[in-house]
Design an enzyme around this catalytic site. Structure first.
Site, mmCIF file in Angstrom:
data_model
loop_
_atom_site.group_PDB
_atom_site.id
_atom_site.type_symbol
_atom_site.label_atom_id
_atom_site.label_comp_id
_atom_site.label_asym_id
_atom_site.label_seq_id
_atom_site.Cartn_x
_atom_site.Cartn_y
_atom_site.Cartn_z
ATOM 1 C CG ASP A 168 4.887 -1.478 2.364
ATOM 2 O OD1 ASP A 168 3.725 -1.359 2.802
ATOM 3 O OD2 ASP A 168 5.385 -2.578 2.042
ATOM 4 C CG HIS A 169 0.397 3.555 5.279
ATOM 5 N ND1 HIS A 169 0.835 3.708 6.579
ATOM 6 C CD2 HIS A 169 -0.437 4.602 5.060
ATOM 7 C CE1 HIS A 169 0.284 4.770 7.115
ATOM 8 N NE2 HIS A 169 -0.501 5.338 6.220
ATOM 9 N NE ARG A 170 2.956 -4.392 2.934
ATOM 10 C CZ ARG A 170 3.515 -5.379 2.218
ATOM 11 N NH1 ARG A 170 2.969 -6.582 2.202
ATOM 12 N NH2 ARG A 170 4.614 -5.151 1.523
ATOM 13 N N PRO A 193 0.842 -1.206 0.000
ATOM 14 C CG PRO A 193 0.003 -1.025 2.171
ATOM 15 C CD PRO A 193 0.770 -1.941 1.282
ATOM 16 C CB VAL A 253 6.800 3.666 6.799
ATOM 17 C CG1 VAL A 253 7.090 5.085 7.254
ATOM 18 C CG2 VAL A 253 8.093 2.895 6.556
#
Length: 444
Positions: free
Chosen positions: A414-416, A238, A418
């Site tokens: 990567d929002h997983r 994401p 960070v």
């Protein structure tokens, strides 16, 4: 007594399963020496020259220029004497991967260490998807033969939109020469332009044949690998992208000053070197940006070493070679490493090892006059920093509006791995360093 030995396309490293045949350096009937270069092939990672594992006479070529050849399939037949020396080289010299292990070769004399045996049913494919007959010895009517031509002629034809299949060949081996292409280009220029594409042209297009006003470029090699990797990254991680405008006037003043410094004599110091150093310093504060998501182990893996990837446009497509252990380099050494990386990429000499194990990436779109972008993550990495063009713009400075050197930085992550706070603080830290670059001395 002479023996015919079949050389199989070797494993060119890192589990690659196929390669595109760019050009043959030999023809049927030629005498070859041990380790003489016989062909150049291209994988998704690098161009490689293949040496001959035998000394003898070429009796058959099992692929044509332009074909995609599976690893382990028959490549060339060479007739040797019983006492001919067989190469025991571990791998072709240009390949910079780990030394492969010896594979068993039942009912076949082993060739180069690491060269497997052909499996049943392995075929050679034309680039673009069509599957030709197993060997070039089959009747020409079975599969349309790709016209012979050197890579420079193919490139010139592609650029001019000329289909080499329609060019009369006068070369000694039946290849299209540059003179043949020039004549075809002249004839095409003398031909009046045609109107709308006819039904016959539509039918030709449906069979992947070029029509007037079009050119078709096979999706292969680096471009094919890059496309697959970007799709995988875009639909797996994401992405979030944040932007910040930065007054880099102090950074540019420092760059100009250091260029005159004796310690940087002979060093090509660019703003990218300062941006790279700022990123490396910011990672000291938050190494979470230097991590990856291990889906199999259900773990976040944080790395405390930095292999800094630099997105580079090359004649073979977009590549992301990386500077190994960049975190341990001073500014001068980092500038030298960037120069070497860029030169190697432009020369088309980037090897598989240069592309492997990157941990975080910078893409410099400013060199193209672009202000900002939303880059896609390099697969297996948590972040990519986009460095835009540096422009003189009105800016508030010490209470006045003056012209300053301004750039835009954008960070995709990567929002997983960070969250928004981490990403924002990391981007702000880089911006602070570039607006006050003397802090590099205090923080690095």
């Amino acid at each position: 007594m002479p023996t015919i030995e079949t050389f199989l396309l070797p494993d060119l490293g890192e589990g690659l399963t196929e390669a595109d045949l760019l050009s043959w350096s030999v023809a049927v009937g030629d005498t070859v020496e041990l380790n003489q270069i016989i062909a150049e092939v291209e994988t998704v990672k690098a161009s490689v020259e293949l040496p001959s594992p035998y000394a003898g006479t070429v009796v058959a070529l099992h692929a044509e220029e332009g074909w995609t050849v599976d690893v382990g399939s028959a490549f060339i037949d060479i007739e040797t004497d019983d006492d001919a020396v067989v190469s025991t080289s571990t791998s072709p010299a240009p390949i910079t991967t780990a030394v492969p292990t010896q594979k068993a070769a039942p009912e076949r004399t082993p060739v180069l260490v690491g060269y497997g045996v052909a499996e049943e049913g392995i075929s050679r494919r034309r680039r673009g998807g069509a599957t030709p007959t197993p060997t070039v010895e089959q009747p020409a009517a079975a599969v349309p033969r790709r016209p012979l031509a050197t890579p420079p002629v193919r490139f010139a034809a592609k650029k001019a939109g000329i289909d080499l299949a329609g060019v009369s060949a006068t070369g000694s081996r039946g290849q299209v020469t540059r003179a043949d292409l020039d004549l075809a280009m002249k004839n095409a220029a003398d031909t009046p332009a045609i109107g709308p594409i006819s039904a016959a042209a539509d039918a030709a297009a449906s069979t992947n044949q070029p029509v007037a006003g079009e050119t078709r470029t096979p999706i292969k090699g680096v471009r094919k690998h890059t496309a697959a990797a970007m799709v995988r990254s875009a639909f797996t991680a994401p992405h979030v992208t944040e932007f910040v405008d930065v007054d880099v006037t102090p950074m540019m003043e420092l760059v100009n000053s250091l260029r005159e410094n004796k310690h940087f004599a002979g060093v090509r110091l660019t703003p990218l070197a300062l941006v790279s150093k700022a990123l490396l310093v910011a990672l000291h504060t938050d190494p979470s940006l230097n991590s990856y998501w291990d889906d199999d182990a259900h773990e976040i893996v944080t790395k405390f070493y930095v292999n800094l990837g630099i997105a580079a446009a090359t004649p073979r497509g977009l590549m992301v070679p990386n500077i190994k252990n960049a975190h341990a380099l001073g500014l001068r050494e980092l500038a030298l490493a960037l120069s070497e990386l860029t030169r190697t990429a432009k020369d088309g000499k980037t090897g598989p090892a240069d592309l492997a194990d990157g941990t975080i990436t910078i893409t410099n779109v400013g060199v193209f006059g672009v202000d900002a972008g939303t880059p896609i993550l390099n697969p297996g990495e948590a972040a990519i920093l986009c460095f835009g063009s540096i422009r003189r713009r009105p800016w508030e400075h010490n209470g006045d509006i003056v012209l300053r050197s301004i750039t835009t930085l954008s960070l995709s992550f990567d929002h997983r791995l960070v969250d928004g706070e981490q990403g924002s603080k990391f981007l702000a830290a880089i911006a602070d360093i570039l607006s006050d670059p003397l802090s590099l001395i205090a923080l690095s």
